[in-house]
Scaffold this motif. Structure first.
Motif, PDB file in Angstrom:
ATOM      1  N   UNK A 287       0.829  -1.195   0.000  1.00 27.86           N
ATOM      2  CA  UNK A 287       0.000   0.000   0.000  1.00 27.86           C
ATOM      3  C   UNK A 287       0.858   1.236   0.000  1.00 27.86           C
ATOM      4  N   UNK A 288       0.281   2.320  -0.477  1.00 26.24           N
ATOM      5  CA  UNK A 288       0.964   3.601  -0.486  1.00 26.24           C
ATOM      6  C   UNK A 288       0.802   4.275   0.868  1.00 26.24           C
ATOM      7  N   UNK A 289       1.819   4.968   1.305  1.00 22.17           N
ATOM      8  CA  UNK A 289       1.689   5.755   2.523  1.00 22.17           C
ATOM      9  C   UNK A 289       0.999   7.070   2.190  1.00 22.17           C
ATOM     10  N   UNK A 290       0.674   7.815   3.225  1.00 26.91           N
ATOM     11  CA  UNK A 290       0.013   9.099   3.014  1.00 26.91           C
ATOM     12  C   UNK A 290       0.930  10.034   2.253  1.00 26.91           C
ATOM     13  N   UNK A 291       0.329  10.950   1.536  1.00 33.68           N
ATOM     14  CA  UNK A 291       1.100  11.956   0.828  1.00 33.68           C
ATOM     15  C   UNK A 291       1.867  12.786   1.852  1.00 33.68           C
ATOM     16  N   UNK A 292       3.111  13.080   1.562  1.00 32.00           N
ATOM     17  CA  UNK A 292       3.933  13.841   2.505  1.00 32.00           C
ATOM     18  C   UNK A 292       3.385  15.244   2.717  1.00 32.00           C
TER      19      UNK A 292
ATOM     20  N   UNK B 135     -10.140  13.624   9.854  1.00 32.49           N
ATOM     21  CA  UNK B 135     -11.480  13.891   9.353  1.00 32.49           C
ATOM     22  C   UNK B 135     -11.680  15.295   8.833  1.00 32.49           C
ATOM     23  N   UNK B 136     -10.710  16.179   9.054  1.00 33.33           N
ATOM     24  CA  UNK B 136     -10.828  17.539   8.545  1.00 33.33           C
ATOM     25  C   UNK B 136     -10.641  17.563   7.043  1.00 33.33           C
ATOM     26  N   UNK B 137     -11.120  18.603   6.390  1.00 35.33           N
ATOM     27  CA  UNK B 137     -10.988  18.675   4.931  1.00 35.33           C
ATOM     28  C   UNK B 137     -10.042  19.784   4.495  1.00 35.33           C
ATOM     29  N   UNK B 138      -9.381  20.447   5.440  1.00 35.81           N
ATOM     30  CA  UNK B 138      -8.432  21.498   5.069  1.00 35.81           C
ATOM     31  C   UNK B 138      -7.182  20.887   4.463  1.00 35.81           C
ATOM     32  N   UNK B 139      -6.459  21.698   3.705  1.00 38.62           N
ATOM     33  CA  UNK B 139      -5.190  21.243   3.146  1.00 38.62           C
ATOM     34  C   UNK B 139      -5.383  20.374   1.924  1.00 38.62           C
ATOM     35  N   UNK B 140      -4.257  19.801   1.460  1.00 35.55           N
ATOM     36  CA  UNK B 140      -4.307  18.955   0.266  1.00 35.55           C
ATOM     37  C   UNK B 140      -4.900  17.602   0.596  1.00 35.55           C
ATOM     38  N   UNK B 141      -5.507  17.002  -0.398  1.00 33.45           N
ATOM     39  CA  UNK B 141      -6.096  15.679  -0.231  1.00 33.45           C
ATOM     40  C   UNK B 141      -5.004  14.618  -0.242  1.00 33.45           C
ATOM     41  N   UNK B 142      -5.274  13.476   0.395  1.00 30.28           N
ATOM     42  CA  UNK B 142      -4.338  12.363   0.354  1.00 30.28           C
ATOM     43  C   UNK B 142      -4.295  11.794  -1.053  1.00 30.28           C
ATOM     44  N   UNK B 143      -3.165  11.211  -1.380  1.00 34.79           N
ATOM     45  CA  UNK B 143      -3.047  10.502  -2.643  1.00 34.79           C
ATOM     46  C   UNK B 143      -3.858   9.220  -2.495  1.00 34.79           C
ATOM     47  N   UNK B 144      -4.545   8.830  -3.541  1.00 27.44           N
ATOM     48  CA  UNK B 144      -5.362   7.622  -3.495  1.00 27.44           C
ATOM     49  C   UNK B 144      -4.476   6.404  -3.242  1.00 27.44           C
ATOM     50  N   UNK B 145      -4.988   5.464  -2.482  1.00 24.00           N
ATOM     51  CA  UNK B 145      -4.263   4.236  -2.182  1.00 24.00           C
ATOM     52  C   UNK B 145      -4.049   3.444  -3.470  1.00 24.00           C
TER      53      UNK B 145
ATOM     54  N   UNK C  57       9.563   2.049  -3.875  1.00 28.65           N
ATOM     55  CA  UNK C  57      10.297   2.464  -2.669  1.00 28.65           C
ATOM     56  C   UNK C  57       9.386   2.406  -1.444  1.00 28.65           C
ATOM     57  N   UNK C  58       8.194   2.939  -1.574  1.00 35.31           N
ATOM     58  CA  UNK C  58       7.245   2.960  -0.455  1.00 35.31           C
ATOM     59  C   UNK C  58       6.807   1.548  -0.088  1.00 35.31           C
TER      60      UNK C  58
END
Length: 86
Positions: A7-12, A21-31, A72-73
């Motif tokens: 699986x992919x880790x969260x976007x840095x 659960x907040x929606x501020x900031x950039x979205x995570x990269x899809x798994x 790598x991940x």
């Protein structure tokens, strides 16, 4: 029935608060949904060597049609899984 060991880790760049659960900031990269063939090849490679050099990572990424970052991940996550099992 894809394997769940890759699986992919969260976007840095994702904010820590967004993971709660907040929606501020950039979205995570899809798994990344690895195919069972990709996971099988990754596991076989991992059994031979726990760490890949840049050229080995490049070759494996090309063969599996994945990015080098995904390879790598996956290896980082797989080493942590092994560490938890031990």
């Amino acid at each position: 029935a894809d394997e769940s060991s890759g699986y992919e880790s969260e976007s840095a760049g994702a904010e820590r608060g967004a993971a709660a659960g907040g929606t501020r900031g950039r979205q995570r990269r899809a798994r990344t949904a690895f195919t069972s063939e990709q996971v099988c090849r990754l596991e076989k490679t991992f059994q031979r060597q726990k760490y890949l050099g840049a050229s080995e990572r490049r070759k494996l990424a090309a063969a599996l049609q994945l990015s080098e970052m995904q390879i790598k991940t996956w290896f980082q996550n797989r080493r942590m899984k092994l560490k938890r099992q031990i």
